[in-house]
Write an enzyme that holds these catalytic residues in place. Structure first.
Site, PDB file in Angstrom:
ATOM      1  CD  GLU A  20       0.429   9.750  -5.104  1.00  0.00           C
ATOM      2  OE1 GLU A  20       1.503  10.428  -5.621  1.00  0.00           O
ATOM      3  OE2 GLU A  20      -0.174   9.440  -4.288  1.00  0.00           O
TER       4      GLU A  20
ATOM      5  CD1 TRP B 233      -0.441   7.509   2.203  1.00  0.00           C
ATOM      6  CD2 TRP B 233       0.114   5.363   2.396  1.00  0.00           C
ATOM      7  NE1 TRP B 233       0.769   7.048   1.187  1.00  0.00           N
ATOM      8  CE2 TRP B 233       1.176   5.793   1.528  1.00  0.00           C
ATOM      9  CE3 TRP B 233       0.178   4.107   2.868  1.00  0.00           C
ATOM     10  CZ2 TRP B 233       2.053   5.031   0.767  1.00  0.00           C
ATOM     11  CZ3 TRP B 233       1.488   3.083   2.359  1.00  0.00           C
ATOM     12  CH2 TRP B 233       2.189   3.695   1.090  1.00  0.00           C
ATOM     13  CG  ASP B 234       2.659  10.434   4.324  1.00  0.00           C
ATOM     14  OD1 ASP B 234       1.834   9.685   3.478  1.00  0.00           O
ATOM     15  OD2 ASP B 234       3.269  10.944   3.937  1.00  0.00           O
TER      16      ASP B 234
ATOM     17  CE  LYS C 247       5.366  10.469  -5.883  1.00  0.00           C
ATOM     18  NZ  LYS C 247       4.070  11.150  -5.673  1.00  0.00           N
ATOM     19  CD  GLN C 248       4.810   6.640  -3.004  1.00  0.00           C
ATOM     20  OE1 GLN C 248       4.417   7.455  -3.807  1.00  0.00           O
ATOM     21  NE2 GLN C 248       4.792   6.339  -1.648  1.00  0.00           N
TER      22      GLN C 248
HETATM   23  C1  BGC Z   1       3.294   9.963  -1.961  1.00  0.00           C
HETATM   24  C2  BGC Z   1       2.162   9.710  -1.301  1.00  0.00           C
HETATM   25  C3  BGC Z   1       2.214  10.352   0.096  1.00  0.00           C
HETATM   26  C4  BGC Z   1       2.301  12.070  -0.128  1.00  0.00           C
HETATM   27  C5  BGC Z   1       2.716  12.622   1.169  1.00  0.00           C
HETATM   28  C6  BGC Z   1       3.149  11.652  -2.207  1.00  0.00           C
HETATM   29  O1  BGC Z   1       4.362  12.415  -3.162  1.00  0.00           O
HETATM   30  O2  BGC Z   1       3.242   9.758  -3.383  1.00  0.00           O
HETATM   31  O3  BGC Z   1       2.417   8.193  -1.010  1.00  0.00           O
HETATM   32  O4  BGC Z   1       1.309  10.018   0.968  1.00  0.00           O
HETATM   33  O5  BGC Z   1       3.517  12.096  -1.195  1.00  0.00           O
HETATM   34  O6  BGC Z   1       3.772  12.439   1.935  1.00  0.00           O
END
Ligand code: BGC
Length: 758
Positions: free
Chosen positions: A490, A359-360, A602-603
């Site tokens: 996550e 989804w990035d 986490k984000q």
């Molecule tokens: C992130 C995801 C991301 C993936 C690839 C993961 O660590 O939590 O949001 O899509 O890395 O960049």
């Protein structure tokens, strides 16, 4: 703040001195790519120390059979992996019979690498004492042509500083390559044929299972110091290593240059039957132009890229270098000419993440490509998902959904799901929302109203159908709820009613309804065709409205705050600053259950929603949520600091915005997460771009007009950036005192802090 290892320079990345422990990290930092192929900065000559070899070809992958501890229905059969491809750059050198090997030589007197981001040329030079009587200097230049996408060039110069000696050159193509990341140690490549002649080395290989044909080719020449060719090479071969060899005698003070052209001819773009003639014409053309002319052409392609996408920061070279590094890498990874390709989180710099699409792309990368390229590039990114809609529908069917509901994969190469951790594969469904949001964002920015009726609407309907089936009505809440999800954060799994996911669901349903009405009004004939194709029933809209109007959002009982999920307040809400420094990142130190029980984020999660849908919340609401969630956020995804930087800038928290900017932009240069060896964080680099243009520049497109709201970090004298807004190049430059805007089309208008700029 981490210590800076690479020297600060506005246009260059420089490593001065040889540190064995940094070889793999520097292989990532100095990676090269041209959208069609890429490679880590492995040495040409042999290196017996720790290295991480990597060369990759866009779109070429292997479906590595899934390996999990406990199989769950719905798991994919395979994980698509970008392949470590045959190596064409190898040039082994022996001097007076002694192999040139930086890990073994008597003494390294000088060592320097330099990547010039302006020209796209990577240089490495070193001087070593090979034995008591022999000292040599090596100067290497290398690039992957931005003009001729199948071609790379190396100029490897050897100078005898002390002593006379025989130089043996063994320039090879090596097909004995393995992936480091392989589930079953399977071979990924099959070999079809080879050509081993003084004029051409060519290895035709084919990936097992996926049957991608690739020719790895190379040609080597030797010149004396006056540029006179030293004649033909001989050849040798051993298994899948094919070589061109030559001996040359050098006296003290003398030098010679090995010139090597090579690369990959990808069967996705070239006729397999013509591999040999294609390779011949590539090397012929290259050698008739010569290294310098090819380098000039390559430079002029980079000039054009910079002309459109450079960001200039005066007064802060550290920040300047970082944004250029990010822009450079994004351009090396994706050029946007081919809708079969996409932007993997590691690009061409490592194997992690399988090189696949996340989804990035929609949430982070699209804005960069939209604003710095022609709109067709961004459209290709959208088309990639449109072309994979059938697979997204199949994916949803596997999970029990029906009637055209589409769930786009968490990770994919060709549209099939590759991810296999149930809490993410089945539950991190917010990705569907980001794909719909990108369609909206694309039209908002480019003004291209043709995409939605031509393609986007089918994607939107598939996604809306998914949401409509994924919710359930809760008699208790008297509202629709979404159970069993993972949000962008996550560090929470299998939660109920993630605010961000529920919000996206509501937004997707409403946006899709709006678009259907628009198409019915403006393109009725198209709609008639779509209706039949999608087995459309008008009552679907009624249900979508009902869901959108009655979806549940978890809220704080006493404060005006949306909760990240149900039960969030049961956690002990202590700030991330309370975590012991040596326990960071927590995902490398804590057990998973401890992470799940903690409040740490986490984000950006709720805040990701505030970023996407900024105009639906006022500043005070944003500030309350920022102040609530920011202290809990550990930013252990590279995608996090950029969003926080943009929001902090919007709130006028300039210092915080600046700190987040440095964190996102120098993530790899300063190796914040101690994982640089694995490769670069390419997709978050687009987030870095957003944090300048949308954060400090305050760029927004509102009602088809460009708005800016500059906020200059204290350390910066000026900031300037360009965007391509619907064909008009708008160049914004500002200092603390002054804002200037240049437009390639005088008619177009720009608003600054809500006021029309003249
Ligand atoms: C992130 C995801 C991301 C993936 C690839 C993961 O660590 O939590 O949001 O899509 O890395 O960049």
């Amino acid at each position: 703040m981490k210590k800076v290892y690479y020297e600060i320079d506005p246009w260059k990345i420089i490593e001065d001195g040889f540190d064995k422990s940094k070889v793999r990290a520097s292989e990532s930092i100095f990676s090269l790519g041209n959208g069609s192929m890429g490679q880590r900065a492995n040495f040409e000559e042999q290196y017996s120390g720790k290295t991480y070899q990597g060369s990759y070809i866009a779109g070429v992958y292997y479906p590595d059979k899934t390996r999990v501890g406990w199989w769950k229905n719905g798991y994919p059969e395979y994980f698509a992996k970008v392949l470590n491809a045959p190596n064409w750059i190898g040039i082994n050198i022996r001097i007076a019979g002694i192999p040139l090997d930086l890990n073994k030589c008597v003494e390294i007197l000088k060592f320097r690498r330099e990547l010039n981001m302006k020209t796209g040329i990577y240089k490495r030079s070193f001087e070593i004492q090979l034995s008591a009587n022999i000292r040599v200097a090596i100067d290497v230049k290398r690039f992957l042509s931005m003009k001729e996408s199948s071609l790379g060039a190396i100029k490897y110069q050897i100078t005898m500083i002390k002593g006379d000696a025989d130089i043996e050159i063994d320039s090879y193509v090596d097909g004995n390559i393995k992936n480091y990341d392989s589930n079953w140690e399977d071979p990924f490549w099959d070999f079809k044929s080879k050509i081993v002649s003084p004029e051409l080395l060519l290895l035709h290989s084919q990936t097992l299972k996926t049957k991608f044909d690739v020719a790895t080719y190379a040609q080597t020449q030797l010149f004396d110091k006056n540029g006179v060719s030293k004649g033909n090479f001989t050849t040798s071969e051993q298994n899948q290593i094919i070589s061109q060899n030559k001996k040359h005698y050098l006296t003290e003070g003398d030098s010679c240059s090995v010139l090597k052209f090579g690369g990959y001819i990808n069967g996705m773009n070239y006729d397999v039957n013509n591999f040999e003639s294609t390779a011949f014409s590539l090397v012929l053309n290259a050698s008739s132009k010569g290294f310098n002319k090819l380098a000039e052409e390559h430079n002029s392609s980079w000039n054009k890229i910079w002309e459109q996408s450079d960001i200039k920061i005066e007064g802060d070279d550290k920040a300047q270098q970082a944004i250029r590094f990010n822009i450079f890498q994004l351009n090396q990874t994706y050029t946007g000419h081919d809708a079969r390709l996409n932007v993997g989180p590691k690009g061409f710099t490592g194997e992690k993440y399988g090189g696949s699409t996340y989804w990035d792309t929609e949430a982070y990368c699209l804005p960069f490509y939209m604003a710095t390229k022609n709109h067709k590039v961004a459209r290709n990114l959208l088309k990639y998902r449109y072309n994979q809609l059938d697979k997204a529908i199949e994916n949803a069917i596997k999970l029990g959904f029906t009637d055209g509901a589409a769930l786009y994969p968490m990770v994919t190469m060709n549209g099939e799901e590759c991810h296999n951790e149930w809490e993410i594969t089945f539950e991190e469904i917010h990705r569907n929302g980001a794909i719909a949001f990108a369609i909206f964002n694309y039209e908002r920015f480019t003004g291209d109203t043709s995409y939605i009726p031509e393609m986007g609407i089918e994607v939107l309907i598939g996604i809306a159908r998914f949401w409509a089936q994924r919710v359930n009505y809760s008699e208790f809440q008297k509202a629709f709820v979404i159970l069993g999800v993972t949000g962008p954060n996550e560090y929470e799994n299998n939660i109920n009613n993630n605010w961000y996911t529920n919000y996206l669901c509501q937004w997707c349903l409403r946006f899709t309804i709006e678009q259907i009405f628009k198409i019915k009004k403006q393109h009725i004939q198209k709609w008639e065709v779509i209706k039949v194709k999608l087995n459309w029933l008008d009552i679907e809209v009624d249900r979508w409205k009902e869901i959108a109007d009655n979806i549940y959002f978890p809220k704080h009982p006493n404060q005006d705050i949306y909760l990240q999920q149900d039960g969030f307040l049961d956690k002990k809400l202590i700030p991330a600053t309370s975590i012991n420094k040596n326990e960071r990142p927590i995902n490398q130190h804590w057990s998973w259950d401890r992470i799940l029980r903690s409040p740490f984020i986490k984000q950006a999660d709720v805040l990701q929603g505030f970023y996407f849908f900024e105009n639906q919340f006022n500043k005070a609401t944003l500030e309350r949520h920022f102040n609530f969630y920011e202290p809990l956020t550990v930013h252990e995804s590279s995608l996090s600091p950029c969003i926080h930087s943009i929001l902090a800038a919007r709130l006028g928290k300039k210092d915080q915005a600046y700190d987040f900017y440095l964190q996102t932009s120098r993530l790899d240069l300063d190796d914040y997460n101690n994982e640089l060896e694995e490769g670069l964080h390419i997709t978050s680099m687009a987030g870095t771009w957003m944090s300048i243009v949308e954060g400090f520049g305050g760029l927004r497109i509102i009602d088809n007009q460009v708005h800016i709201d500059p906020k200059l970090p204290n350390a910066w004298k000026t900031l300037s950036f360009k965007i391509n807004f619907r064909g008009t190049i708008i160049n914004v430059k500002f200092s603390k005192q002054k804002i200037t805007v240049e437009k390639s089309n005088k008619e177009s208008i720009v608003y600054c802090k809500g006021k029309l700029l003249n």
